[in-house]
Design a protein around this motif. Structure first.
Motif, short mmCIF file in Angstrom:
data_model
loop_
_atom_site.label_atom_id
_atom_site.label_comp_id
_atom_site.label_asym_id
_atom_site.label_seq_id
_atom_site.Cartn_x
_atom_site.Cartn_y
_atom_site.Cartn_z
N GLY A 1 48.48 -16.45 71.46
CA GLY A 1 47.11 -16.34 71.95
C GLY A 1 46.25 -15.72 70.87
O GLY A 1 46.74 -15.19 69.87
N ALA A 2 44.94 -15.78 71.07
CA ALA A 2 44.04 -15.26 70.03
C ALA A 2 42.75 -14.73 70.63
O ALA A 2 42.27 -15.22 71.65
CB ALA A 2 43.73 -16.34 69.00
N VAL A 3 42.21 -13.72 69.97
CA VAL A 3 40.86 -13.23 70.20
C VAL A 3 40.17 -13.29 68.85
O VAL A 3 40.71 -12.82 67.85
CB VAL A 3 40.85 -11.78 70.74
N ASN B 1 44.97 -26.64 68.72
CA ASN B 1 43.70 -26.38 69.39
C ASN B 1 43.18 -24.97 69.06
O ASN B 1 41.99 -24.77 68.84
CB ASN B 1 43.88 -26.53 70.90
N LEU B 2 44.11 -24.01 69.00
CA LEU B 2 43.72 -22.64 68.68
C LEU B 2 43.16 -22.56 67.27
O LEU B 2 42.10 -21.93 67.04
CB LEU B 2 44.94 -21.72 68.83
N ILE C 1 39.20 -21.52 66.12
CA ILE C 1 38.88 -20.47 65.16
C ILE C 1 38.05 -21.03 64.00
O ILE C 1 37.06 -20.44 63.57
CB ILE C 1 40.17 -19.79 64.65
N ALA C 2 38.47 -22.21 63.49
CA ALA C 2 37.76 -22.81 62.36
C ALA C 2 36.34 -23.23 62.74
O ALA C 2 35.44 -23.23 61.90
CB ALA C 2 38.54 -24.02 61.84
N GLU C 3 36.14 -23.58 64.02
CA GLU C 3 34.82 -24.05 64.46
C GLU C 3 33.90 -22.92 64.94
O GLU C 3 32.76 -23.18 65.32
CB GLU C 3 34.99 -25.06 65.59
N VAL D 1 41.12 -16.70 56.44
CA VAL D 1 41.49 -16.21 57.76
C VAL D 1 42.19 -17.31 58.55
O VAL D 1 43.24 -17.09 59.16
CB VAL D 1 40.25 -15.70 58.53
N VAL D 2 41.62 -18.52 58.54
CA VAL D 2 42.23 -19.64 59.25
C VAL D 2 43.60 -19.96 58.66
O VAL D 2 44.56 -20.24 59.39
CB VAL D 2 41.32 -20.88 59.21
#
Length: 317
Positions: free
Chosen positions: A140-142, A163-164, A168-170, A121-122
């Motif tokens: 942008g992301a949700v 940063n995005l 997501i990875a974290e 996914v990442v």
């Protein structure tokens, strides 16, 4: 699905997704960025215009007509002047706003090949970042693990993209038994209404297709892409005798013997579900890209982008 672990036997192929967990997260994200930039630029030869033509596309250069080109793009002025049919290329709108809905629910915390589906996914989001970045574009992301949903506002720039990806990875893993709600996450992209752009949904799409309704509602204003992330054990049971089947989003487990009959029935049911997902995405107006944990995901992405370019130009996919 079959409970399993990421396979580590033998040498990892060069295209295998990096490990994006624990102490290896920072190195994995750096490696991912370099690999995406190197291979996408190399395989696409720097000749891509992004993932959507873009509204208000500007006229580009004229070129001779080739069989399969869209005749609606015929440049009659150049054709009359040269006495040879020409079409006018278009240059995509460079100010594109892309929103990614990344599913990190418990069913993605699974992998039996070269990575977990969560890692893929990442990787998929990293490819979207590269293919839509630059030129004033914003991303942008949700993303949600089922228990928690996070939102990153749309901004431009490489620092924002990094940063995005890190956020997501974290994203923590949800406790076993936590159900994801893909439909609710997609619904968050509808309000407030946003300028026309691109929406990309990354998920394994396991479970029902309740997400089709909010996705279809987005198609009125946005181009849509659904990226389906799957593992070999999502579609085929191994011939290993007794096996434990587990649903990570309910916590239910069942020990069964992987007989030839059970394996055939499992494969048929899995294929039927995949066909249902493909049909639901198509009916919602979304393009469909499948990435597998046992396949070269960057090469699969390139084939997808090239096929889309051919369709825009009127050629065969």
């Amino acid at each position: 699905m079959a409970r399993g672990h990421t396979g580590d036997g033998g040498a990892r192929p060069a295209w295998a997704p990096p490990v994006l967990r624990g102490e290896r997260l920072d190195a994995g994200l750096r490696m991912l960025e370099l690999e995406v930039r190197r291979r996408l630029d190399g395989l696409l030869q720097g000749n891509h215009l992004g993932l959507v033509p873009g509204p208000g596309s500007e006229p580009g250069e004229a070129r001779p007509y080739q069989p399969g080109d869209d005749v609606r793009r015929m440049d009659w002025a150049v054709t009359a002047r040269t006495t040879e049919p020409h079409i006018r290329e278009t240059v995509a709108d460079r100010e594109l706003e892309t929103w990614v809905a990344a599913d990190l629910s418990a069913s993605l915390d699974f992998g039996t090949a070269l990575s977990e589906k969560r890692d893929l996914v990442v990787c998929a989001v990293a490819a979207i970042v590269h293919l839509t970045g630059g030129g004033g574009n914003r991303l942008g992301a949700v993303f949600s693990n089922g228990a928690t949903t996070e939102r990153v506002p749309a901004r431009g720039g490489r620092a924002h993209a990094r940063n995005l990806l890190r956020k997501i990875a974290e994203m923590p893993r949800a406790a076993e038994g936590t159900r994801g709600d893909l439909a609710a996450m997609i619904e968050q992209l509808r309000r407030p209404p946003r300028r026309r752009g691109l929406v990309v949904v990354v998920s394994d799409f396991l479970g029902g297709t309740e997400w089709q309704r909010p996705l279809r509602a987005l198609s009125a204003r946005h181009d849509l892409i659904g990226i389906e992330v799957i593992d070999p054990r999502d579609v085929d049971l191994p011939e290993v005798g007794t096996i434990v089947l587990a649903d990570p989003e309910t916590g239910k487990q069942r020990e069964v013997r992987a007989s030839a009959l059970l394996r055939r029935e499992f494969a048929a049911a899995a294929q039927a579900h995949r066909d249902q997902v493909a049909r639901a995405l198509r009916q919602a107006g979304a393009a469909h890209l499948v990435l597998r944990t046992d396949s070269d995901w960057i090469a699969d992405t390139v084939r997808f982008v090239v096929a889309r370019k051919r369709r825009w130009s009127g050629g065969a996919a």
